[in-house]
Design a protein around this motif. Sequence first.
Motif, PDB file in Angstrom:
ATOM      1  N   MET A 194       0.801  -1.218   0.000  1.00 40.15           N
ATOM      2  CA  MET A 194       0.000   0.000   0.000  1.00 40.15           C
ATOM      3  C   MET A 194       0.840   1.277   0.000  1.00 40.15           C
ATOM      4  SD  MET A 194      -3.101  -0.983  -0.379  1.00 40.15           S
ATOM      5  CE  MET A 194      -2.413  -2.292  -1.406  1.00 40.15           C
ATOM      6  N   ARG A 195       2.159   1.155   0.048  1.00 38.08           N
ATOM      7  CA  ARG A 195       2.988   2.355  -0.085  1.00 38.08           C
ATOM      8  C   ARG A 195       3.015   2.837  -1.529  1.00 38.08           C
ATOM      9  NH1 ARG A 195       6.587  -1.846  -0.574  1.00 38.08           N
ATOM     10  NH2 ARG A 195       8.439  -1.535  -1.914  1.00 38.08           N
ATOM     11  N   HIS A 196       2.549   1.983  -2.456  1.00 38.01           N
ATOM     12  CA  HIS A 196       2.513   2.342  -3.871  1.00 38.01           C
ATOM     13  C   HIS A 196       1.136   2.903  -4.209  1.00 38.01           C
ATOM     14  CE1 HIS A 196       6.329   0.343  -4.398  1.00 38.01           C
ATOM     15  NE2 HIS A 196       5.832  -0.818  -4.003  1.00 38.01           N
ATOM     16  N   HIS A 197       1.086   4.165  -4.602  1.00 37.72           N
ATOM     17  CA  HIS A 197      -0.204   4.799  -4.886  1.00 37.72           C
ATOM     18  C   HIS A 197      -0.950   4.090  -6.005  1.00 37.72           C
ATOM     19  CE1 HIS A 197      -3.274   7.840  -5.329  1.00 37.72           C
ATOM     20  NE2 HIS A 197      -2.967   7.973  -6.610  1.00 37.72           N
ATOM     21  N   ARG A 198      -0.229   3.538  -6.967  1.00 39.68           N
ATOM     22  CA  ARG A 198      -0.880   2.853  -8.081  1.00 39.68           C
ATOM     23  C   ARG A 198      -1.711   1.669  -7.599  1.00 39.68           C
ATOM     24  NH1 ARG A 198      -0.991   5.617 -12.996  1.00 39.68           N
ATOM     25  NH2 ARG A 198       1.028   6.627 -13.359  1.00 39.68           N
ATOM     26  N   GLU A 238      -9.891   2.515   0.315  1.00 41.63           N
ATOM     27  CA  GLU A 238     -10.144   3.610   1.244  1.00 41.63           C
ATOM     28  C   GLU A 238      -9.563   3.197   2.598  1.00 41.63           C
ATOM     29  OE1 GLU A 238     -11.814   6.689   1.324  1.00 41.63           O
ATOM     30  OE2 GLU A 238     -11.759   6.667  -0.885  1.00 41.63           O
ATOM     31  N   SER A 264      -2.646   1.464  -3.956  1.00 41.90           N
ATOM     32  CA  SER A 264      -3.440   1.871  -2.792  1.00 41.90           C
ATOM     33  C   SER A 264      -4.631   2.747  -3.153  1.00 41.90           C
ATOM     34  CB  SER A 264      -2.558   2.598  -1.779  1.00 41.90           C
ATOM     35  OG  SER A 264      -2.060   3.819  -2.308  1.00 41.90           O
ATOM     36  N   HIS A 265      -4.610   3.388  -4.338  1.00 39.52           N
ATOM     37  CA  HIS A 265      -5.700   4.314  -4.632  1.00 39.52           C
ATOM     38  C   HIS A 265      -7.026   3.600  -4.856  1.00 39.52           C
ATOM     39  CE1 HIS A 265      -6.562   4.009  -9.041  1.00 39.52           C
ATOM     40  NE2 HIS A 265      -5.378   3.427  -9.046  1.00 39.52           N
TER      41      HIS A 265
END
Length: 275
Positions: free
Chosen positions: A129-133, A139, A135-136
């Motif tokens: 989840m540190r990767h925005h691709r 919620e 985790s986005h």
Amino acid sequence: MPEPRSLPVWQVWAVRTASAQRPARDNYLYPAERSGTEPIDFIVFVASCGDELVVIDTGFSREAGERRGRELELSAADAVRAVGLEPGSVRTVVLSHLHYDHAGNVDDFPDAQVVLQRAELEYAAGPAMRHHRLSHFFEVDDVVTVIRRLFAGTVTAVDGRHDVAPGFELHLVAGHTRGLQVARIHTERGWIVLACDGVHYFDNIAGRNPFPALVDLEQVLDGYERIEALADSPAHIVPGHDPQLFTRYDLVASDAGHVIAALHTSPTGVGGGTS
């Protein structure tokens, strides 16, 4: 394993809780010449058998919808009421995975046991989840709600095949996320598979052309084979977002205008249920 005739018979409904338009090419990994827009429906599934009442996926929260430009029509509790049942009677909530549009509103059912795959819990609360691709799609509040429920003892994390009740099975397929699961349910017309995001649209599985949001393409394609093996026929596969569900199946009458399909009956509408 018991013969199908000795298994309980479940009723299963798909309730549309929201709808939006997307560029059609965004719904296929290999879009080719697709142009224009294609609708995407957001669906809460409700399953009932005797005293057992199960909700499969809980849609997105109103707050998440507002942030993401999605207008919520019905909460998960409202979806249960729409089919004439009481949210307080829901004993089990199955989360196919923890993406925002499947895991909001879990606390609509405070007394229910939440069932998800251990792999999904570890994925959504882990270093990926540190990767925005990645985790986005989630919620944070939804994931935290599930973890709070875990601490409270109302979450069951399973590994692979799990029987919710006689005639109601969960199977890990992954691919879309690390812990995506599908529901195989015995109905009057045989075994249906709620593919959830294992199959977004009928055309995804028919053309072996996945929805682009995925973490492992091989697992997605293997998942199509697994889903086909679990279902009694292609007409028994239920995608997670396809508006055609509400034309292929007879709609349940609703004075409030809610859009509800009875998945335990044979498809009779456009497309005949084939994929």
